[in-house]
Design a protein around this motif. Structure first.
Motif, mmCIF file in Angstrom:
data_model
loop_
_atom_site.group_PDB
_atom_site.id
_atom_site.type_symbol
_atom_site.label_atom_id
_atom_site.label_comp_id
_atom_site.label_asym_id
_atom_site.label_seq_id
_atom_site.Cartn_x
_atom_site.Cartn_y
_atom_site.Cartn_z
ATOM 1 N N THR A 430 -39.755 -29.016 -38.589
ATOM 2 C CA THR A 430 -38.377 -28.591 -38.343
ATOM 3 C C THR A 430 -38.145 -27.201 -38.906
ATOM 4 O O THR A 430 -38.388 -26.954 -40.095
ATOM 5 N N THR A 433 -33.449 -23.539 -38.593
ATOM 6 C CA THR A 433 -32.305 -23.697 -37.683
ATOM 7 C C THR A 433 -32.058 -25.150 -37.302
ATOM 8 O O THR A 433 -31.063 -25.464 -36.663
ATOM 9 N N GLY A 434 -32.989 -26.035 -37.691
ATOM 10 C CA GLY A 434 -32.876 -27.430 -37.317
ATOM 11 C C GLY A 434 -33.646 -27.793 -36.063
ATOM 12 O O GLY A 434 -33.718 -28.966 -35.690
ATOM 13 N N LYS A 435 -34.267 -26.810 -35.409
ATOM 14 C CA LYS A 435 -35.023 -27.063 -34.190
ATOM 15 C C LYS A 435 -36.364 -27.712 -34.534
ATOM 16 O O LYS A 435 -37.068 -27.285 -35.434
ATOM 17 N N ILE A 436 -36.708 -28.764 -33.767
ATOM 18 C CA ILE A 436 -37.982 -29.456 -33.947
ATOM 19 C C ILE A 436 -39.027 -28.800 -33.048
ATOM 20 O O ILE A 436 -38.793 -28.596 -31.853
ATOM 21 N N VAL A 437 -40.180 -28.451 -33.624
ATOM 22 C CA VAL A 437 -41.241 -27.792 -32.863
ATOM 23 C C VAL A 437 -42.552 -28.521 -33.107
ATOM 24 O O VAL A 437 -42.741 -29.178 -34.135
ATOM 25 N N GLY A 442 -42.596 -25.009 -39.256
ATOM 26 C CA GLY A 442 -41.427 -25.259 -40.097
ATOM 27 C C GLY A 442 -41.746 -25.476 -41.568
ATOM 28 O O GLY A 442 -40.820 -25.627 -42.373
ATOM 29 N N LYS A 638 -36.325 -31.258 -41.945
ATOM 30 C CA LYS A 638 -35.851 -29.964 -42.429
ATOM 31 C C LYS A 638 -35.927 -29.919 -43.954
ATOM 32 O O LYS A 638 -35.502 -30.851 -44.634
#
Length: 706
Positions: A430, A433-437, A442, A638
């Protein structure tokens, strides 16, 4: 073969510059210099070995901190991934023979003397590196560690004992020589351990010196010790050699057996079974020509009268050391060969393990007598994997740690390759920004970082997790491990846990508040499983259930250093196996119940500083029914910031709230993966194999949409 580098799979359980002495000269002939530096032959000069220690203050020396900063920087994420290329370029048996030829022929006589190999001195080592004294075997040359010089020189101050071919110093005098050196060096640096590495006769020397000096901090590493001489076939050679003429020379097979186990097996195949199938006539001819050119060297090392003297010395050395084993208190590691044709080394290792109070064994099934000249044996790796490296009287698992070399890591990867093939791990992280990749973008680059998660059955999630972080982000993850991985079991309980060697190489440390403090202070990336053994050895139907203690100590510790906390979940154990024989089943069988209770009691004694349900969990190995392999999924949530919350989180209620938040996040990660994997059409191994057969077996297999 009980290899030093073993798979990460079996029962992984994590839980909450050299100065030469004055007046010395080059130890070589002028026409062909030997890469060694010499100590004077006089015994009184042995005390001039370099001894340089740094004083500690409250457990952390400036040198320690600088050293760990270097390790941390090397292990921190960089612009390039961790390299699997092997730059070591180890020497070979040929180098041993070449240098032996020069050494033996340039030193005609004189008493035994110490020398420091330039191969070791050329490498930059720490100012407080421990001293390593190598005590040679029956050859007496002192070059037995030549294949290990490069790595040894980085972490030790190495000195080797050379016994000239014509020297006839009795064993008792050799003991006095080594003892004088040990006492002198101990006087110069009383807080620095002294390592005695010996093979055959040298092992008897090490044991004798340790027995006579129980007050000195010695670490013994014994390879195929000669204490088993009375049970060997070597003693039958003594009456034969006593009547042999000066011109008598040993046969080719025996001479080669002194060089390496591989050479011996080649000769045995030639003389007993014909040509080995994999070996062509050309390869065989070149090998024989190469080896035959060194036969004069072997004859120079052990002419008939010298061999007779060495066998007689080995007889007296065995008797001398055996009579004093009761006085040996030193920490001891025995390395034994499974194909030693000269001594019954593995049986002797078992005997010594029963007699010595602080002893560990590592067996190598496919090695010959001169184990340090085997290509597959790495002494530094053995020392690291058994936690035998320390630079002060007490081990420091954080600051004494030496990161894995590319070759060590490559072997670990190869031994665990089946996990990657069978499970094709998917890793999600994560971003801020909170986006999961997909991938590990992250994960914060700078430490300290604390990974907190669920511990899968038997810890089979560890291999992909630790390896991928190092490969993709160059992050060395230091696991907080169960102390059983570092304990020396009581005699007769269970065999040594060599399967834990890999964890020690990869940086695991025993669970303790002090070790966690040190890791955070050095800005490390730390792995913690609060559920520990209870999760890793769970019962039937308990997969993905958290067994966390009530305490929230790790939250306050993280806040003290402003560490980021990364909650994560992992699923997939139910796709590769199912528990069918758990703890409840095993305690119904008296023999298994007794074994579980005995081992658990040892672990509880070792963890007398810890209380509670998790600390006193029974130690057992559940029976698992394998399935057609599914897939592993990792999800890193996160990062949770603790920077600036040190005073706030001193409050127990506030810290407990954050503790529950972390636990909730781990459960959320697990739930997310369990739901998402249902939409992965490559969850089963068969579709993955079809995909890789079509797109290449190194291609990344797709997964569900994020």
């Amino acid at each position: 073969m009980a290899s030093t580098v073993t798979p990460l799979f079996p029962a992984a359980i994590f839980c909450c510059s050299t100065n030469s002495p004055s007046g010395t000269s080059t130890f070589s002939s002028s026409s062909n210099p030997i890469p060694t530096r010499r100590l004077k032959a006089e015994h009184t000069d042995a005390g001039h070995l370099r001894a340089n220690t740094t004083k500690r203050t409250d457990g952390f020396s400036a040198e320690n901190m600088r050293r760990f900063e270097k390790i941390r920087d090397n292990g921190a994420p960089a612009t390039r991934p961790f390299s699997l290329e092997d730059p070591e370029n180890r020497r070979s048996v040929k180098d041993y023979l070449e240098q032996t030829k020069d050494l033996v022929r340039s030193v005609d006589g004189g008493p035994p003397r110490w020398f420091s190999p330039l191969d070791c001195a050329a490498f930059s080592r720490l100012n407080d590196s421990p001293l390593l004294l190598f005590l040679p075997g029956i050859d007496g040359v002192g070059l037995g560690l030549i294949m290990h010089y490069k790595k040894l020189g980085e972490i030790f101050d190495v000195w080797c004992l050379h016994i000239p071919v014509k020297d006839r110093t009795p064993f008792s005098e050799l003991v006095k020589l080594v003892e004088k050196t040990v006492r002198s060096e101990h006087h110069r640096s009383p807080n620095r351990p002294i390592y005695l590495v010996g093979e055959t006769i040298g092992a008897c020397l090490a044991l004798s010196v340790a027995a006579l000096n129980p007050d000195i901090d010695l670490v013994l590493i014994l390879a195929n010790p000669g204490t088993s001489f009375r049970q060997s076939q070597l003693q039958l050679l003594i009456p034969l050699l006593e009547v042999a003429p000066e011109s008598f020379q040993l046969s080719l097979p025996y001479m080669l057996s002194l060089v390496s186990g591989d050479s011996l097996r080649m000769v045995e195949a030639i003389f007993q079974q014909g040509l080995p199938l994999p070996m062509t006539i050309g390869e065989l001819s070149s090998d024989l020509v190469a080896m035959s050119s060194y036969l004069p060297v072997l004859a120079d090392i052990l002419p008939t009268k010298t061999l007779l003297w060495k066998l007689q010395m080995l007889k007296s050395a065995s008797a001398f050391s055996n009579s004093r084993l009761h006085a040996v208190k030193a920490e001891t590691l025995i390395i034994s060969s499974g194909r030693d044709v000269l001594l019954p080394s593995q049986k002797e290792a078992t005997r010594l393990h029963q007699l010595l109070p602080n002893c560990m064994i590592r067996n190598f099934e496919d090695t010959g007598h001169f184990i340090f000249l085997e290509d597959d044996v790495d002494l530094v790796t053995i020392i690291k994997s058994t936690s035998f490296y320390r630079r002060s009287r007490h081990p420091d698992y954080v600051f004494d740690y030496i990161p894995p070399t590319p070759s060590e890591f490559k072997k670990i990867m190869e031994s665990n390759q089946w996990i990657y093939v069978a499970t094709s791990p998917v890793m999600l992280s994560t971003l801020d920004t909170g986006k999961i990749v997909r991938g590990l973008a992250g994960i914060p680059s700078e430490g300290p970082v604390l990974f907190v998660g669920y511990h899968m059955l038997l810890g089979i999630d560890l291999a992909p997790l630790v390896a991928q972080l190092l490969i993709e982000r160059n992050i060395l993850l230091r696991g907080i491990a169960h102390p059983m991985m570092f304990m020396n079991l009581q005699k007769g309980t269970l065999r040594e846990f060599s399967s834990f060697d890999t964890y020690r190489i990869m940086g695991a440390v025993p669970v303790s508040g002090k070790n966690i403090y040190k890791l955070f202070s050095s800005k490390s990336h730390v792995l913690l499983y609060p559920g520990g053994m209870r999760e890793a050895l769970h019962r039937k139907g308990e997969e993905y259930k958290l067994f966390w203690p009530e305490q929230s100590e790790f939250v306050r510790m993280a806040a003290r250093f402003g560490a980021k906390i990364i909650p994560f979940g992992v699923v997939g154990e139910d796709d590769i196996g199912e528990v069918f024989f758990d703890y409840e089943d095993q305690i119904k069988i008296p023999y298994l119940r007794d074994q579980i209770e005995e081992l658990t009691n040892q672990v509880v004694k070792l963890r007398n500083d810890t209380n509670g349900e998790v600390a006193n969990q029974p130690v057992h190995l559940p029976g698992i029914l394998p399935k057609l392999p599914g897939r592993f999924y990792y999800y890193f949530g996160k990062p949770i910031e603790t920077e600036g919350r040190k005073h706030e989180l001193r409050d127990r209620e506030k810290s407990h709230e954050l503790y529950l938040q972390v636990k909730s996040e781990v459960e959320r990660c697990i739930a997310y993966l369990k739901e998402k994997r249902e939409k992965d059409r490559y969850r089963n191994i068969l579709p993955r194999l079809v995909y890789q057969a079509t797109n290449g077996f190194t291609s990344e297999v797709p997964t569900f949409e994020i």
